[in-house]
Design a protein around this motif. Structure first.
Motif, mmCIF file in Angstrom:
data_model
loop_
_atom_site.group_PDB
_atom_site.id
_atom_site.type_symbol
_atom_site.label_atom_id
_atom_site.label_comp_id
_atom_site.label_asym_id
_atom_site.label_seq_id
_atom_site.Cartn_x
_atom_site.Cartn_y
_atom_site.Cartn_z
ATOM 1 N N GLN A 12 25.403 33.666 37.299
ATOM 2 C CA GLN A 12 25.925 34.229 36.051
ATOM 3 C C GLN A 12 26.401 35.661 36.229
ATOM 4 N N ASP A 13 25.718 36.462 37.059
ATOM 5 C CA ASP A 13 26.119 37.848 37.236
ATOM 6 C C ASP A 13 27.511 37.959 37.858
ATOM 7 N N PHE A 14 27.867 37.020 38.741
ATOM 8 C CA PHE A 14 29.212 37.032 39.318
ATOM 9 C C PHE A 14 30.245 36.505 38.323
ATOM 10 N N TYR A 15 29.918 35.413 37.660
ATOM 11 C CA TYR A 15 30.873 34.877 36.690
ATOM 12 C C TYR A 15 31.062 35.832 35.513
ATOM 13 N N GLN A 16 30.024 36.585 35.175
ATOM 14 C CA GLN A 16 30.178 37.540 34.081
ATOM 15 C C GLN A 16 31.209 38.606 34.455
ATOM 16 N N ARG A 17 31.233 38.984 35.716
ATOM 17 C CA ARG A 17 32.270 39.902 36.183
ATOM 18 C C ARG A 17 33.646 39.240 36.082
ATOM 19 N N LEU A 18 33.725 37.989 36.515
ATOM 20 C CA LEU A 18 35.008 37.287 36.480
ATOM 21 C C LEU A 18 35.473 37.048 35.051
ATOM 22 N N PHE A 19 34.538 36.707 34.165
ATOM 23 C CA PHE A 19 34.910 36.477 32.766
ATOM 24 C C PHE A 19 35.317 37.775 32.073
ATOM 25 N N SER A 20 34.940 38.924 32.662
ATOM 26 C CA SER A 20 35.341 40.224 32.104
ATOM 27 C C SER A 20 36.740 40.629 32.554
ATOM 28 N N ALA A 21 37.293 39.910 33.543
ATOM 29 C CA ALA A 21 38.620 40.240 34.061
ATOM 30 C C ALA A 21 39.689 39.977 33.004
ATOM 31 N N ARG A 22 40.774 40.732 33.080
ATOM 32 C CA ARG A 22 41.817 40.587 32.061
ATOM 33 C C ARG A 22 42.672 39.348 32.257
ATOM 34 N N SER A 23 42.574 38.704 33.429
ATOM 35 C CA SER A 23 43.330 37.480 33.664
ATOM 36 C C SER A 23 42.654 36.652 34.752
ATOM 37 N N ALA A 24 43.065 35.382 34.844
ATOM 38 C CA ALA A 24 42.526 34.503 35.876
ATOM 39 C C ALA A 24 42.953 34.959 37.268
ATOM 40 N N ALA A 25 44.180 35.460 37.389
ATOM 41 C CA ALA A 25 44.660 35.935 38.691
ATOM 42 C C ALA A 25 43.841 37.124 39.180
ATOM 43 N N VAL A 26 43.498 38.023 38.277
ATOM 44 C CA VAL A 26 42.652 39.165 38.637
ATOM 45 C C VAL A 26 41.281 38.683 39.101
ATOM 46 N N ALA A 27 40.719 37.708 38.404
ATOM 47 C CA ALA A 27 39.400 37.179 38.775
ATOM 48 C C ALA A 27 39.420 36.592 40.181
ATOM 49 N N ARG A 28 40.411 35.777 40.465
ATOM 50 C CA ARG A 28 40.494 35.131 41.780
ATOM 51 C C ARG A 28 40.699 36.149 42.898
ATOM 52 N N GLY A 29 41.673 37.024 42.752
ATOM 53 C CA GLY A 29 41.962 37.998 43.796
ATOM 54 C C GLY A 29 40.818 38.961 44.036
ATOM 55 N N SER A 30 40.133 39.353 42.972
ATOM 56 C CA SER A 30 39.022 40.304 43.104
ATOM 57 C C SER A 30 37.845 39.678 43.849
ATOM 58 N N ALA A 31 37.565 38.405 43.596
ATOM 59 C CA ALA A 31 36.458 37.734 44.293
ATOM 60 C C ALA A 31 36.731 37.648 45.789
ATOM 61 N N ILE A 32 37.937 37.255 46.153
ATOM 62 C CA ILE A 32 38.287 37.160 47.572
ATOM 63 C C ILE A 32 38.279 38.546 48.216
ATOM 64 N N GLY A 33 38.838 39.531 47.518
ATOM 65 C CA GLY A 33 38.857 40.890 48.055
ATOM 66 C C GLY A 33 37.463 41.456 48.254
#
Length: 483
Positions: free
Chosen positions: A248-269
């Motif tokens: 949940q702590d990781f997905y909460q970061r991703l769900f806080s992203a302004r877009s799906a593309a930001v979520a995906r790229g940030s996780a890989i980065g």
């Protein structure tokens, strides 16, 4: 003024500044989504630093240096797991689940399987897991403060009071702001301190001579990538990867992203950044063993090294940044736990405040942030060892919840009954090994628990009738405004 007094003064001043930065986020909170998800407005830098900070505190810095002090090169196991886990998170599920505008990973499970039981069981396990992981951060904070002569128990209490205080008020906005402010200090300062420590220890030749002449380590194991044992390393890496994909702590970061593309790229980065960073705490931990072979509190290996090889002012800032990163990891976990309570139990299961945006819901979230922080302190004082606590927490959650999440994403035939069976069988199998009720002969408990979960998931799903695919698809169709 003595060096210790000067370092104490600088660390206190740094933490005060970080607290002020974090508390600045209170001005941005107008409702529960602002508190829990920063209003879903975070850009790539903020999400990447947040994901990195979630691991780089107690685990990838303090925990890895502690393990490397004891086991050598194989202490890198935890960092390898974190990096691979975040990369897989970005590739497999970050974009798809961010598109759904969820608050918790258990929101996805409830949508996929249309079951409050699935939601409740998985949320309960997640709360236990995040509380355990916060406990590991508490241990790490105590180790960092130990170099100032503060008893680790007192240090743990001080750290809990600090990160609870600004988390209760600042929420995810405060977490995001403090992450961005301090993570760059850590990712630059720790490598510098580790390389200077390596030079002080005589370079790699000095490490080799120490391993051959010291009675504390076995030279062949100390420089082996699997020195602590394949089973032990798998026991660290496997649950970390599994947890990264469902935490949940990781997905909460991703769900806080302004877009799906930001979520995906940030996780890989973030995964790639952690992979590069991983080697420096290992070098620091091994160098600390050469320079300080009689260190009683091995969790303070890296802070001790930093305080000894760097000028006192720079050392204090880096130690303070590590301590702040540890607390930042902890505060995001506390928000994750309180989000489960308010969103999954209070709002969805109990049916209170269906929109989830009333002042009462925000109050519930803040109260449970406090409760979970105190529970984590008790856990930390009961179970010693940073990586030990982390592995225990990951195992308890990942054994039961990993298969229903990933199976739901990858297998259309999965059913509600299969998900429930997987959660129960996997959790039971993992916990039986953790608490010594069954002996798995060196096989990591999370592997056995995950296998039990997978078998139950597949068998029960095949024996029960699935929902019409159209019904599942309707629930999992993103809202156009959030794509």
């Amino acid at each position: 003024m003595s060096d210790t007094a000067l370092m104490t003064l600088i660390i206190v001043a740094y933490l005060v500044v970080i607290a002020i930065v974090g508390l600045a986020g209170t001005k941005l909170i107008r409702g529960t989504d602002d508190f829990m998800l920063a209003g879903r407005r975070l850009g790539p830098f903020m999400v990447l630093t947040g994901l990195t900070a979630t691991h780089i505190g107690g685990g990838a810095v303090m925990g890895v240096s502690e393990d490397s002090y004891v086991f050598g090169i194989s202490g890198i196991a935890y960092s390898v797991g974190t990096a691979l886990g975040l990369i897989l998170l970005g590739v497999l599920s970050a974009k798809q689940l961010r598109n759904l505008s969820l608050r918790t990973i258990t929101d996805y499970l409830a949508l996929r399987y249309d079951s409050k039981w699935v939601r409740g069981l998985s949320a309960g396990l997640s709360i236990v897991a995040v509380t355990g992981i916060v406990a590991a951060q508490v241990n790490a904070a105590g180790g960092a403060l130990a170099i100032l002569g503060i008893d680790p128990t007192i240090g743990a209490v001080v750290a809990v009071v600090l990160f609870i205080a600004y988390t209760v008020f600042a929420g995810m906005w405060g977490v995001a702001l403090t992450d961005a402010a301090q993570i760059m200090i850590v990712v630059i300062g720790v490598p510098i301190a580790s390389l200077l420590g390596l030079r002080a220890a005589g370079g790699f030749e000095g490490l080799r001579v120490f391993a051959q002449t010291s009675g504390d380590v076995v030279a062949s194991d100390y420089f082996s990538p699997v020195g602590m044992g394949v089973g032990a390393m798998l026991g660290i890496i496997t649950p970390v990867i599994m947890y990264d994909l469902i935490g949940q702590d990781f997905y909460q970061r991703l769900f806080s992203a302004r877009s799906a593309a930001v979520a995906r790229g940030s996780a890989i980065g973030a995964g790639l950044l952690l992979l590069v960073f991983a080697f420096f705490p290992v070098i620091g931990g091994m160098s600390a063993h050469v320079l300080f072979p009689d260190l009683e509190n091995t969790s303070s290996a890296l802070p001790t090294l930093i305080s000894e090889v760097l000028p006192v002012g720079i050392a204090a800032v880096i130690v303070a940044a590590i301590l702040a990163a540890v607390m930042s990891t902890a505060d995001s976990l506390l928000i994750a736990g309180s989000t489960h309570v308010t969103n999954d139990f209070y709002r969805e299961i109990m049916g209170r405040d269906p929109q989830g945006d009333s002042p009462r819901t925000l109050q519930v979230a803040r109260v449970w942030t406090l409760v979970l922080g105190v529970a984590a302190l008790v856990f930390a004082l009961t179970v010693p060892g940073i990586i030990t606590v982390l592995s225990l927490a990951y195992t308890m959650y990942a054994s039961g919840v990993f298969v229903p999440v990933m199976g739901g994403l990858l297998w259309k035939r999965a059913t509600r009954a299969g998900a429930l069976a997987a959660i129960i069988a996997g959790s039971a199998g993992g916990l039986a090994g953790v608490f010594g009720l069954l002996d798995y002969g060196g096989v990591p408990e999370v592997v056995v628990g995950g296998a039990c979960s997978l078998v139950a998931f597949v068998v029960v799903s095949l024996l029960t009738r699935p929902e019409p695919a159209e019904a599942v698809a309707r629930r999992l169709t993103p809202e156009p405004a959030t794509v």
